[in-house]
Write an enzyme that holds these catalytic residues in place. Sequence first.
Site, PDB file in Angstrom:
ATOM      1  N   HIS A 205       1.644   4.403  -3.106  1.00  0.00           N
ATOM      2  CA  HIS A 205       1.577   5.866  -2.995  1.00  0.00           C
ATOM      3  C   HIS A 205       2.705   6.572  -3.753  1.00  0.00           C
ATOM      4  O   HIS A 205       2.581   7.764  -4.049  1.00  0.00           O
ATOM      5  CB  HIS A 205       1.642   6.288  -1.538  1.00  0.00           C
ATOM      6  CG  HIS A 205       0.320   6.338  -0.852  1.00  0.00           C
ATOM      7  ND1 HIS A 205      -0.717   7.114  -1.314  1.00  0.00           N
ATOM      8  CD2 HIS A 205      -0.129   5.719   0.277  1.00  0.00           C
ATOM      9  CE1 HIS A 205      -1.758   6.978  -0.488  1.00  0.00           C
ATOM     10  NE2 HIS A 205      -1.434   6.129   0.471  1.00  0.00           N
TER      11      HIS A 205
ATOM     12  N   HIS B 140       0.823  -1.210   0.000  1.00  0.00           N
ATOM     13  CA  HIS B 140       0.000   0.000   0.000  1.00  0.00           C
ATOM     14  C   HIS B 140       0.857   1.261   0.000  1.00  0.00           C
ATOM     15  O   HIS B 140       0.658   2.159  -0.829  1.00  0.00           O
ATOM     16  CB  HIS B 140      -0.941   0.003   1.211  1.00  0.00           C
ATOM     17  CG  HIS B 140      -1.816   1.217   1.283  1.00  0.00           C
ATOM     18  ND1 HIS B 140      -3.086   1.256   0.746  1.00  0.00           N
ATOM     19  CD2 HIS B 140      -1.603   2.448   1.820  1.00  0.00           C
ATOM     20  CE1 HIS B 140      -3.618   2.449   0.940  1.00  0.00           C
ATOM     21  NE2 HIS B 140      -2.737   3.196   1.596  1.00  0.00           N
ATOM     22  N   GLU B 141       1.813   1.341   0.912  1.00  0.00           N
ATOM     23  CA  GLU B 141       2.594   2.571   1.013  1.00  0.00           C
ATOM     24  C   GLU B 141       3.474   2.794  -0.217  1.00  0.00           C
ATOM     25  O   GLU B 141       3.725   3.931  -0.617  1.00  0.00           O
ATOM     26  CB  GLU B 141       3.448   2.565   2.287  1.00  0.00           C
ATOM     27  CG  GLU B 141       2.667   2.389   3.584  1.00  0.00           C
ATOM     28  CD  GLU B 141       1.545   3.403   3.775  1.00  0.00           C
ATOM     29  OE1 GLU B 141       1.525   4.449   3.098  1.00  0.00           O
ATOM     30  OE2 GLU B 141       0.663   3.142   4.610  1.00  0.00           O
TER      31      GLU B 141
ATOM     32  N   GLU C 195      -5.595   8.194  -1.968  1.00  0.00           N
ATOM     33  CA  GLU C 195      -5.942   6.970  -1.250  1.00  0.00           C
ATOM     34  C   GLU C 195      -6.793   6.001  -2.062  1.00  0.00           C
ATOM     35  O   GLU C 195      -6.652   4.785  -1.932  1.00  0.00           O
ATOM     36  CB  GLU C 195      -6.652   7.318   0.062  1.00  0.00           C
ATOM     37  CG  GLU C 195      -5.833   8.196   1.005  1.00  0.00           C
ATOM     38  CD  GLU C 195      -4.526   7.555   1.458  1.00  0.00           C
ATOM     39  OE1 GLU C 195      -4.307   6.350   1.183  1.00  0.00           O
ATOM     40  OE2 GLU C 195      -3.721   8.266   2.098  1.00  0.00           O
TER      41      GLU C 195
ATOM     42  N   TYR D 134     -10.611   5.668   0.864  1.00  0.00           N
ATOM     43  CA  TYR D 134      -9.764   4.501   0.611  1.00  0.00           C
ATOM     44  C   TYR D 134     -10.537   3.434  -0.176  1.00  0.00           C
ATOM     45  O   TYR D 134     -10.312   3.217  -1.364  1.00  0.00           O
ATOM     46  CB  TYR D 134      -9.271   3.905   1.928  1.00  0.00           C
ATOM     47  CG  TYR D 134      -8.339   4.787   2.716  1.00  0.00           C
ATOM     48  CD1 TYR D 134      -6.968   4.561   2.712  1.00  0.00           C
ATOM     49  CD2 TYR D 134      -8.823   5.848   3.476  1.00  0.00           C
ATOM     50  CE1 TYR D 134      -6.102   5.352   3.445  1.00  0.00           C
ATOM     51  CE2 TYR D 134      -7.973   6.653   4.213  1.00  0.00           C
ATOM     52  CZ  TYR D 134      -6.614   6.411   4.191  1.00  0.00           C
ATOM     53  OH  TYR D 134      -5.773   7.210   4.914  1.00  0.00           O
TER      54      TYR D 134
END
Length: 539
Positions: free
Chosen positions: A331, A327-328, A350, A402
Amino acid sequence: MKKVFLFTLTLFSIYNISAQTFTRRDSLQGGLRLERTNFDVQRYDLNITVNPDKKFISGYNDITFKVLEKTGRIQLDLFENMQVDSIVFKGKKLAYKRDNDAVFITFASELKRGSEEKLRFYYSGKPVVAKNAPWDGGFVFAKDSEQKPWIGVAVQGTGASLWYPVKDHQTDEPDRGASIKVAVPNGLMNVSNGRFKGSEDLKNGYTRWDWEVINPINNYTITLNIADYAHIHDNYKGLDLDYYVLRKNEEKARKHFEEVKPMMDCFQSKFGKYPFFEDGYKLVETPYLGMEHQSAVAYGNKYRKGYLGSDMTGTGIGMTFDYITIHETGHEWFGNSITSKDIADMWIHEGFTTYSESVFVECLLGYDKAMQYITGQQRNVGNYKPVIGIFGVNKEGSGDMYYKGALLLNTLRHIVNDDQKWWKMLLKYSETYKKQVIDTETVVAFFSKETGMNLTPVFDQYLRYKDIPKLQVKLNDSKLEYRWETDVQNFAMPVGITVNDKEIRLNATNTWQTVTINAFNPDEINLQKSKYYVRFEKL
């Protein structure tokens, strides 16, 4: 990443959705007045000392900026609990006035339009300490198992001005990057964004660690990480991979972070080349769960699969990968490369990044598992207030940005109904707006143009209203009547249903339409739930 993980259905049910009021502080932080728009930041050069025992920062930020309109006054930002020691321009101290977290600086003479200037902002103080990072902004002053200092910072939404002087608005990233020089007690290391440029023993019990970013960078992802780190270096297909972990975790990290390689293969094939290739890619172990700090991704998932060892989707598929790593890192494309102008539009960060999780699942396990995974995300959506927040006051929308954002994109994929076209479109989106600051209108215009459809009503319903579209159907003999019930007028969106396991695509609108089907029992009619995030009502 920030607040979504605190939300549960219980919290959704008790959330107070009464009208909010905003303060002058909110508008000073979130607004774009002349004192902000009359200059464009070119570069930050941060040089500070961190005293872990006193939880104290001191130093300065050199701010290089281009004057867009002639002016004698600009606004910078620094939380009011931090001390402004002095602001120096061309060897002389400048006058300034503090107003909440804003610092209004007056120059002795008017700055000329088109000129490039640099000032040095000296400051010091004890930064806000987070109570529960990364969900609230601030510093984390922790200890590792050897009782050595372990320090990190996460300020998404709260504002980078919590710990350094900055033009604290997402519209203005330093075009020529930044340097981050942090002095820490001997025996510790600081890891920040970009490339390591060297360290220097300052002969006063401190060593300064120097880092350099050459790409534009959004303010809240500039970071520091202080610990007694071990460094692991790798290179994968020309991309430098660096991991900074607590020493006791070095061997564990070497094995665990092998997942980065298939992740990079997947994301680069779907979203384009890693956008900060020149600055390299890092994972840095932190005393909090994680954050998308550009080229220095904060990692605190304790080398477990899933999210803190569990699966947020309830499908079991989330246990096949480390949620924080995937996930990170997503980004880096969505949030760090493509940034929203206002945090009210943070779904642009998000929603796309949460969607990247199912993209990784599809690369790893195939389409069916990806659809199972993203369908499982539906249980985390509250639909209690709009996804888009309030502009100009530093106010995000709901945590639905999200999962609801991701489900909107999955729905859009199946509206397109052509996977070759969809992946080409998503890649083009990522590359078209690479290292740019955009808004929702830009996103909608892009996908409308690429699909050849007017998608404004679709995006509006999902993002600007709390409820998702409701597909109403009623069966009279073999005649199926259907329509959309929505807040948005003139809503039109294709949708797929199954009738006795046969797929039928309906070009539904707000007006009742009829189609002849081979069914006489409403139970034989079902929504293609994995493809479309809508309500389905049989009348």
